[in-house]
Design a protein around this motif. Structure first.
Motif, PDB file in Angstrom:
ATOM      1  N   ASN B 106       0.758  -1.832   0.155  1.00  0.00           N
ATOM      2  CA  ASN B 106       0.137   0.071  -0.256  1.00  0.00           C
ATOM      3  C   ASN B 106       1.047   1.728   0.208  1.00  0.00           C
ATOM      4  O   ASN B 106       0.407   2.145  -0.437  1.00  0.00           O
ATOM      5  CB  ASN B 106      -0.491  -0.118   1.025  1.00  0.00           C
ATOM      6  N   MET B 108       3.230   2.575  -1.900  1.00  0.00           N
ATOM      7  CA  MET B 108       3.534   2.596  -3.096  1.00  0.00           C
ATOM      8  C   MET B 108       2.131   2.546  -4.196  1.00  0.00           C
ATOM      9  O   MET B 108       2.163   3.405  -4.933  1.00  0.00           O
ATOM     10  CB  MET B 108       4.343   1.375  -3.960  1.00  0.00           C
ATOM     11  N   LEU B 109       1.051   2.820  -3.610  1.00  0.00           N
ATOM     12  CA  LEU B 109       0.076   2.812  -4.216  1.00  0.00           C
ATOM     13  C   LEU B 109       0.390   4.015  -4.769  1.00  0.00           C
ATOM     14  O   LEU B 109      -0.363   4.578  -6.506  1.00  0.00           O
ATOM     15  CB  LEU B 109      -1.088   2.719  -3.859  1.00  0.00           C
ATOM     16  N   LEU B 110       0.463   5.529  -4.350  1.00  0.00           N
ATOM     17  CA  LEU B 110       0.022   6.927  -4.950  1.00  0.00           C
ATOM     18  C   LEU B 110       1.027   7.247  -6.154  1.00  0.00           C
ATOM     19  O   LEU B 110       0.100   7.471  -7.021  1.00  0.00           O
ATOM     20  CB  LEU B 110       0.051   7.599  -3.612  1.00  0.00           C
ATOM     21  N   PRO B 111       2.092   7.136  -5.372  1.00  0.00           N
ATOM     22  CA  PRO B 111       3.115   7.712  -6.942  1.00  0.00           C
ATOM     23  C   PRO B 111       2.783   6.791  -8.131  1.00  0.00           C
ATOM     24  O   PRO B 111       3.134   6.775  -9.582  1.00  0.00           O
ATOM     25  CB  PRO B 111       4.171   7.172  -5.673  1.00  0.00           C
ATOM     26  N   LEU B 112       2.770   5.306  -7.775  1.00  0.00           N
ATOM     27  CA  LEU B 112       2.264   4.570  -8.668  1.00  0.00           C
ATOM     28  C   LEU B 112       0.957   4.688  -9.923  1.00  0.00           C
ATOM     29  O   LEU B 112       1.592   4.975 -10.988  1.00  0.00           O
ATOM     30  CB  LEU B 112       2.347   3.107  -8.234  1.00  0.00           C
ATOM     31  N   PHE B 113       0.540   4.708  -9.089  1.00  0.00           N
ATOM     32  CA  PHE B 113      -0.804   5.402  -9.465  1.00  0.00           C
ATOM     33  C   PHE B 113      -0.464   6.681 -10.746  1.00  0.00           C
ATOM     34  O   PHE B 113      -0.972   6.882 -11.951  1.00  0.00           O
ATOM     35  CB  PHE B 113      -2.189   5.788  -8.869  1.00  0.00           C
ATOM     36  N   VAL B 114       0.423   7.843 -10.607  1.00  0.00           N
ATOM     37  CA  VAL B 114       0.639   9.423 -11.413  1.00  0.00           C
ATOM     38  C   VAL B 114       1.838   8.392 -11.877  1.00  0.00           C
ATOM     39  O   VAL B 114       1.560   9.159 -13.087  1.00  0.00           O
ATOM     40  CB  VAL B 114       1.148  10.271  -9.704  1.00  0.00           C
ATOM     41  N   LEU B 115       2.251   8.024 -11.565  1.00  0.00           N
ATOM     42  CA  LEU B 115       3.246   7.239 -12.191  1.00  0.00           C
ATOM     43  C   LEU B 115       3.236   6.897 -13.736  1.00  0.00           C
ATOM     44  O   LEU B 115       3.172   7.254 -14.980  1.00  0.00           O
ATOM     45  CB  LEU B 115       4.276   6.114 -12.009  1.00  0.00           C
ATOM     46  N   MET B 116       1.966   5.738 -13.355  1.00  0.00           N
ATOM     47  CA  MET B 116       0.888   5.022 -14.530  1.00  0.00           C
ATOM     48  C   MET B 116       0.067   6.136 -15.782  1.00  0.00           C
ATOM     49  O   MET B 116       0.600   5.931 -17.112  1.00  0.00           O
ATOM     50  CB  MET B 116       0.529   3.964 -14.050  1.00  0.00           C
ATOM     51  N   PHE B 195      -6.090  -7.333  -6.055  1.00  0.00           N
ATOM     52  CA  PHE B 195      -8.014  -6.388  -5.860  1.00  0.00           C
ATOM     53  C   PHE B 195      -7.503  -4.745  -6.287  1.00  0.00           C
ATOM     54  O   PHE B 195      -7.877  -4.372  -6.972  1.00  0.00           O
ATOM     55  CB  PHE B 195      -8.775  -6.940  -5.036  1.00  0.00           C
ATOM     56  N   VAL B 196      -6.315  -4.524  -5.252  1.00  0.00           N
ATOM     57  CA  VAL B 196      -6.410  -3.175  -4.314  1.00  0.00           C
ATOM     58  C   VAL B 196      -5.345  -2.250  -6.752  1.00  0.00           C
ATOM     59  O   VAL B 196      -6.032  -1.546  -6.376  1.00  0.00           O
ATOM     60  CB  VAL B 196      -5.532  -2.731  -3.699  1.00  0.00           C
ATOM     61  N   LEU B 199      -7.888  -1.719  -9.455  1.00  0.00           N
ATOM     62  CA  LEU B 199      -9.069  -1.123  -8.916  1.00  0.00           C
ATOM     63  C   LEU B 199      -8.778   0.003  -8.685  1.00  0.00           C
ATOM     64  O   LEU B 199      -9.029   0.927 -10.017  1.00  0.00           O
ATOM     65  CB  LEU B 199      -9.001  -1.062  -7.617  1.00  0.00           C
ATOM     66  N   ILE B 200      -7.732   0.156  -9.244  1.00  0.00           N
ATOM     67  CA  ILE B 200      -6.946   1.930  -9.047  1.00  0.00           C
ATOM     68  C   ILE B 200      -6.558   1.620 -10.725  1.00  0.00           C
ATOM     69  O   ILE B 200      -6.295   2.562 -11.249  1.00  0.00           O
ATOM     70  CB  ILE B 200      -5.669   1.633  -8.485  1.00  0.00           C
TER      71      ILE B 200
END
Lengths: 331, 263
Positions: B106, B108-116, B195-196, B199-200
């Motif tokens: 969890n 890594m989720l936020l920057p990973l989303f921005v990166l993607m 799942f997580v 989902l993102i």
């Protein structure tokens, strides 16, 4: 110049080789020294080449995000920064100070702690009991039982949560039905601020017990049978054998199982996400769920990053503490 | 005692499987009806009308297969290097792998989303696969298994002039087939159940994986309201392939979990 000296040295090595190869004192390596030297260089290059794919993926998708989360936690990173990350403003420790005056976050910390403190011992204890019973008992049906107890682990949490929501449904759920058969009215498990979290813990224990069980079975099978037999010869009963032999020898497994279960439970997210969305009145809101919402529903990404780091520090702290406590007890 | 435990453990699954075939009247019956008197497939057909399950099934399969293949290759490579190659910095790389095992996903989720988002990989298979293409657990597992291969065998090949890639691909990989089977199952199931991140990383419903589609359906009151039957049918369809796969290959699976846990 250097190549000449190199080959000269190799020739010298080659001449010395037959003697070293035959002598048993030459050590574990049976290679000729020149072969070893060339192989060392090759191995060095190969080692790094073989590491490259993992290291690249690790750097981009793990190391970078870990650092980026930390940086983001000191900014006001929001929705507009998803397309323009560099325009986020540094705001120092504001996110962190805000966190500890945020009642919702304090509540989510408390809920997560509740989940861990009740859930971890139950999971470990039940997993241990089942493992011991399976290890001593019936041989033929062992595989069958193992599948039965492990099945919840390998199934999608979403499907499991959907089923449990149905099982716990106060009007036509399985448990409500069992209650009505003995003339009682079932409580609204997921709708009650008192019962929602225990229900979720019951589900988590049901789901994760299998992992712990498999670890303990492996640990039990690693205990040499002659140790048990010696204990029996000395007149140890089943309970004594369990207490004096099994438990001490299972300590490393116990340590590992406790740590991974604790880390998993501190991160709990899917169960409340699918079953209650954190409700009723935030009674099942966990830190991870709060973080997800702040980050991806409200796009308070800087704030959510600070949450992620607080959770990370808590997890590291508890893991180190557990390592200390449980290791010292072995002595 | 164990049998009673087993009954409790499997009760939710049995309840789910049987409920998927019950009529709405029996679904709401009190006291509960276990075995439907009138078996119906209507929940399945209704669900298939509302949800494009074959599409989500294919998405899940494609992502899980890609993740598994990547992990087999990349984790084995590093596992081999850590177990059998002497190179400067090996201990540091291994420490990195161990450290990576402990970091909660969890974080890594936020920057990973921005990166993607920046890489335009949201709603793509690449975006779903890349963050899971090489896991520390796989490296650890492969290293454990590869350590048991005798050094003499590799030395002999080296003396015969074999290159490291050849040794890895032609000698070591065939020898660790059981470990590869173990890692395949663990990785495949892990990806299937993930799942997580899906989902993102998906906004377009056409790119949903099975768990995301089911969760979206289950938490959307407009769609699933009042139909426990449909939800049970959906859960059964998501769970069944995994349970069958696991039942057939459980030995490999539990062995992997146990191997990684012992050391």
């Amino acid at each position: 110049m250097s190549t000449t000296t190199g080959s000269a040295a190799e020739t010298a090595d080659k001449q010395a080789a037959p003697g070293t190869a035959k002598s048993p004192a030459a050590g574990p390596s049976k290679r000729r020294p020149d072969g070893r030297r060339r192989s060392m260089g090759v191995q060095n290059a190969a080692g790094w080449l073989f590491s490259t794919p993992f290291l690249v993926l690790f750097t981009v998708f793990m190391a970078f995000p870990i650092v980026a989360t930390l940086v983001m936690s000191f900014t006001d990173f929001g929705l507009r920064n998803v397309t323009d990350p560099l325009s986020a403003k540094f705001i120092g420790f504001d996110n962190y100070t805000h966190l500890f005056s945020d009642d919702k976050f304090i509540k989510s910390l408390f809920n997560t702690a509740y989940f861990v403190v009740v859930g971890v011992p139950l999971t470990i204890l039940l997993g241990l009991v089942v493992a011991v019973l399976l290890n001593n008992g019936i041989d033929r049906a062992r595989t069958f039982f193992r599948i039965g107890f492990y099945a919840p682990v390998v199934t999608t949490i979403v499907a499991v949560a959907v089923v449990w929501r149905f099982v716990l449904d106060p009007s036509d759920g399985l448990i409500a039905g069992l209650f009505s058969e003995v003339g009682l009215t079932a409580p609204d498990f997921l709708g009650s601020t008192k019962l929602a979290m225990p229900s979720m813990i019951a589900m988590a224990v049901w789901r994760n017990m299998g992992t712990v069980m498999v670890l303990f079975i492996a640990g039990l099978q690693a205990i040499p049978t002659d140790v048990r037999e010696a204990a029996k010869l000395d007149g140890a009963g089943a309970w004594q054998e369990f207490r004096r032999i099994t438990v001490p020898l299972l300590r490393p497994t116990m340590l590992y199982a406790t740590i991974i279960t604790t880390i998993g439970y501190l991160n709990v997210f899917e169960e409340p996400f699918v079953m209650t969305q954190g409700g009723p009145s935030d009674s099942t809101l966990t830190v991870s769920l709060d973080m997800y919402r702040e980050g991806f529903n409200f796009f308070h990404m800087g704030y959510a990053s600070a949450m992620a780091y607080v959770l990370f520090v808590v997890i590291m702290g508890i893991t180190v503490l557990q390592l200390r406590l449980l290791k010292d007890n072995t002595k | 005692m164990l049998s009673a435990g087993l009954l409790v453990m499997s009760a939710p699954f049995l309840w789910m499987a049987l409920s998927a075939f019950k009529t709405n009247a029996e679904l709401g019956a009190s006291p509960p009806v276990w075995i439907p008197t009138e078996w119906t497939l209507s929940h399945f057909s209704e669900l298939l009308d509302k949800l494009n399950l074959p599409l989500y099934f294919m998405n899940s399969v494609i992502v899980a297969v890609l993740v598994t293949v990547c992990n087999l290759v990349f984790c084995s490579m590093l596992g081999y290097a850590l177990a059998k190659l002497k190179f400067t910095g090996r201990d540091k790389v291994f420490a990195l792998v161990l450290g990576a095992l402990m970091v909660p996903g969890n974080l890594m989720l936020l920057p990973l989303f921005v990166l993607m988002s920046k890489l335009h990989l949201i709603d793509t298979y690449a975006g779903l696969v890349l963050p899971f293409a090489a896991g520390a657990f796989g490296v650890f597992l492969m290293r454990q298994f590869m350590q048991s291969i005798p050094d003499e065998l590799l030395e002999a090949a080296r003396m015969d002039g074999a290159r490291e890639w050849y040794i890895f691909w032609r000698i070591v990989m065939p020898l660790v087939k059981p470990a590869l089977a173990t890692l395949s199952i663990i990785t495949f199931l892990g990806s299937w159940n993930n799942f997580v991140w899906p989902l993102i990383a998906t906004n377009d419903p056409d790119k949903y994986t099975l768990p995301v589609a089911l969760a979206t359906f289950a938490t959307d009151p407009n769609q699933s309201a009042g139909s426990n039957g449909m939800l049970m049918a959906g859960s059964l369809l998501v769970v069944l392939p995994v349970l069958l796969l696991f039942a057939v290959l459980q030995r490999h699976f539990t062995q992997g979990v146990a191997t990684a846990g012992l050391k």
